[in-house]
Design a protein around this motif. Structure first.
Motif, PDB file in Angstrom:
ATOM      1  N   ILE A   4       0.566  -1.341   0.039  1.00 36.60           N
ATOM      2  CA  ILE A   4       0.448   0.234   0.203  1.00 36.60           C
ATOM      3  C   ILE A   4       0.556   1.551   0.043  1.00 36.60           C
ATOM      4  O   ILE A   4       2.069   1.289   0.135  1.00 36.60           O
ATOM      5  N   ALA A  10       1.207  -4.214   3.629  1.00 36.96           N
ATOM      6  CA  ALA A  10      -0.431  -3.675   4.433  1.00 36.96           C
ATOM      7  C   ALA A  10      -0.290  -4.268   5.553  1.00 36.96           C
ATOM      8  O   ALA A  10      -0.749  -3.015   6.484  1.00 36.96           O
ATOM      9  N   LEU A  39       0.374  -0.970   8.066  1.00 36.66           N
ATOM     10  CA  LEU A  39      -0.688   0.232   8.120  1.00 36.66           C
ATOM     11  C   LEU A  39      -0.429   0.890   9.332  1.00 36.66           C
ATOM     12  O   LEU A  39      -0.276   2.334   9.835  1.00 36.66           O
ATOM     13  N   GLU A  46      -2.587   5.992   4.521  1.00 33.10           N
ATOM     14  CA  GLU A  46      -3.322   5.825   3.859  1.00 33.10           C
ATOM     15  C   GLU A  46      -3.332   6.321   2.443  1.00 33.10           C
ATOM     16  O   GLU A  46      -4.423   7.788   2.258  1.00 33.10           O
TER      17      GLU A  46
END
Length: 139
Positions: free
Chosen positions: A50, A113, A116, A126
């Motif tokens: 991500i 991810a 995060l 994000e």
């Protein structure tokens, strides 16, 4: 990105099958697969990447902002590997042109991810939360 995922899955599957085939102890594939599962699981979890961002701290007429390497170090210093870093500008937000005011300049980092939550604690957000995204720009 889908092609990279497919390539990784094929490579990992081939490596796992080769490892099972080369067993000379006469054991079934199950013990070997169990032994190799943690690294395989880690590799698969790391594949879901991500983008996160943080302001570079730029102040008009005063400070150009931190380079991406500086904010990447915030992540790596906490054990969060960074796959890619770049700078950008938030789209769709107007900033007054006045000395001392902030800017929409951000540093964007690609991370796994599963990191995060830790990145959010450090002040990262994000990229998918930006309504109009961002444009890569290091000016």
């Amino acid at each position: 990105m889908p092609l990279k995922k497919l390539s990784l899955i094929i490579a990992l599957t081939a490596a796992m099958l080769c490892g099972c085939h080369s067993e000379s102890s006469g054991l079934s594939a199950a013990p070997s697969a169990t032994k190799e599962s943690p690294p395989l699981a880690a590799a698969m979890a790391a594949e879901k990447m991500i983008e996160v961002y943080i302001s570079n701290g730029a102040v008009q007429c005063e400070f150009k902002g931190k380079p991406p390497a500086a904010t990447a170090q915030l992540l790596t210093g906490q054990g969060i590997p960074v796959a890619r870093s770049r700078c950008g500008v938030i789209n769709g937000v107007a900033y007054p042109m006045v000395c001392g005011a902030g800017t929409g300049n951000i540093n964007i980092h690609t991370i796994a991810a599963n990191h995060l939550a830790a990145a959010k604690v450090l002040g990262f957000t994000e990229v998918s939360t930006l309504p109009e995204g961002y444009s890569e720009n290091c000016n």
